[in-house]
Design an enzyme around this catalytic site. Structure first.
Site, mmCIF file in Angstrom:
data_model
loop_
_atom_site.group_PDB
_atom_site.id
_atom_site.type_symbol
_atom_site.label_atom_id
_atom_site.label_comp_id
_atom_site.label_asym_id
_atom_site.label_seq_id
_atom_site.Cartn_x
_atom_site.Cartn_y
_atom_site.Cartn_z
ATOM 1 N N CYS A 78 0.828 -1.213 0.000
ATOM 2 C CA CYS A 78 0.000 0.000 0.000
ATOM 3 C C CYS A 78 0.864 1.266 0.000
ATOM 4 O O CYS A 78 1.488 1.564 -1.005
ATOM 5 C CB CYS A 78 -0.980 -0.076 1.163
ATOM 6 S SG CYS A 78 -2.468 0.876 0.862
ATOM 7 N N HIS A 168 -3.206 -5.579 1.725
ATOM 8 C CA HIS A 168 -2.501 -5.811 2.998
ATOM 9 C C HIS A 168 -2.562 -7.278 3.421
ATOM 10 O O HIS A 168 -3.463 -7.648 4.188
ATOM 11 C CB HIS A 168 -3.169 -4.995 4.107
ATOM 12 C CG HIS A 168 -3.031 -3.521 3.964
ATOM 13 N ND1 HIS A 168 -1.975 -2.818 4.502
ATOM 14 C CD2 HIS A 168 -3.816 -2.613 3.335
ATOM 15 C CE1 HIS A 168 -2.117 -1.532 4.227
ATOM 16 N NE2 HIS A 168 -3.224 -1.380 3.518
ATOM 17 N N GLU A 170 -0.881 -8.644 5.601
ATOM 18 C CA GLU A 170 -0.607 -8.735 7.052
ATOM 19 C C GLU A 170 -1.873 -8.559 7.876
ATOM 20 O O GLU A 170 -1.855 -8.768 9.086
ATOM 21 C CB GLU A 170 0.465 -7.707 7.451
ATOM 22 C CG GLU A 170 0.007 -6.267 7.599
ATOM 23 C CD GLU A 170 -0.240 -5.529 6.275
ATOM 24 O OE1 GLU A 170 -0.152 -6.158 5.196
ATOM 25 O OE2 GLU A 170 -0.534 -4.318 6.332
HETATM 26 N N1 GLN Z 1 -3.755 6.233 1.286
HETATM 27 C C1 GLN Z 1 -2.404 5.971 1.768
HETATM 28 C C2 GLN Z 1 -1.393 6.795 0.971
HETATM 29 O O1 GLN Z 1 -1.697 7.279 -0.076
HETATM 30 C C3 GLN Z 1 -2.093 4.507 1.656
HETATM 31 C C4 GLN Z 1 -3.049 3.711 2.503
HETATM 32 C C5 GLN Z 1 -2.461 2.486 3.127
HETATM 33 O O2 GLN Z 1 -1.248 2.302 3.184
HETATM 34 N N2 GLN Z 1 -3.333 1.665 3.657
HETATM 35 O O3 GLN Z 1 -0.286 6.939 1.403
#
Ligand code: GLN
Length: 186
Positions: A78, A168, A170
């Site tokens: 992410c 994710h 995890e």
């Molecule tokens: N929205 C976050 C970003 O742009 C990422 C979200 C996440 O890591 N769950 O940094």
């Protein structure tokens, strides 16, 4: 093995628990010295702008980039995927390592957070993929292998020693993806 987790903020403890559950040592990485002797590193989810700032303030950005370029197995989830990308729509890049262009918070308001079961290349069974204000990959360049698409969008990629996912692994009880990453580490 010794697996580092970038530990400024975000989903640090969840990764540490999975690494330890599989019998390996998890190291919190906050400064250059913490990079010594690692067999792999995880860049967790969180807020990529904040993590990017902290990487610069602590002078960790350059040594971390160098280690990954030298071949350190790396998994970004992410916000971690955003940190690794060479291009971020409308913003400057951070580690500037992976040949991908990402769009932040890309699934829109309706789909802010959701989970779906999908097949990911390299993993035998379907996995539950959890998305939280997730990015997706808009464009891929040379040497990028696409590992998974959801809603017709690219959400997992691999380039040499680096894996990045919009989701994710995890946040579920399933250790399969962590096992897959550890198999790349050694
Ligand atoms: N929205 C976050 C970003 O742009 C990422 C979200 C996440 O890591 N769950 O940094």
């Amino acid at each position: 093995m010794k697996i580092g987790v970038l530990a400024f903020q975000g989903g640090v403890i969840e990764h540490i628990k999975q690494i330890e559950a599989l019998g390996h040592d998890a190291i919190e990485v906050k400064k250059e010295e913490d990079l010594e002797g690692l067999d792999g590193i995880i860049l967790p989810g969180g807020e990529s702008t904040t993590m990017g700032k902290l990487l610069r303030i602590t002078n960790l950005l350059k040594p971390l980039k160098r280690k990954i370029e030298e071949g350190l197995p790396t998994f970004g989830t992410c916000a971690g995927m955003i940190l690794l990308a060479k291009e971020i729509e409308g913003e400057n890049s951070h580690l500037n390592l992976m040949n991908i262009k990402v769009k932040r918070n890309a699934f829109g308001r309706q789909l802010d957070s959701f989970s779906e079961f999908h097949k990911v290349k390299g993993i035998e069974n379907e996995m539950e993929l959890v998305f939280i204000r997730a990015p997706y990959v808009e464009e891929v360049g040379e040497n990028i292998e696409v590992l998974c698409k959801v809603k017709d969008r690219i959400v997992a990629v691999k380039e040499k020693n680096i894996i990045a996912t919009s989701f994710h692994p995890e946040l579920t009880e399933d250790l399969t993806f962590m096992k897959y990453f550890l198999s790349i580490c050694g």
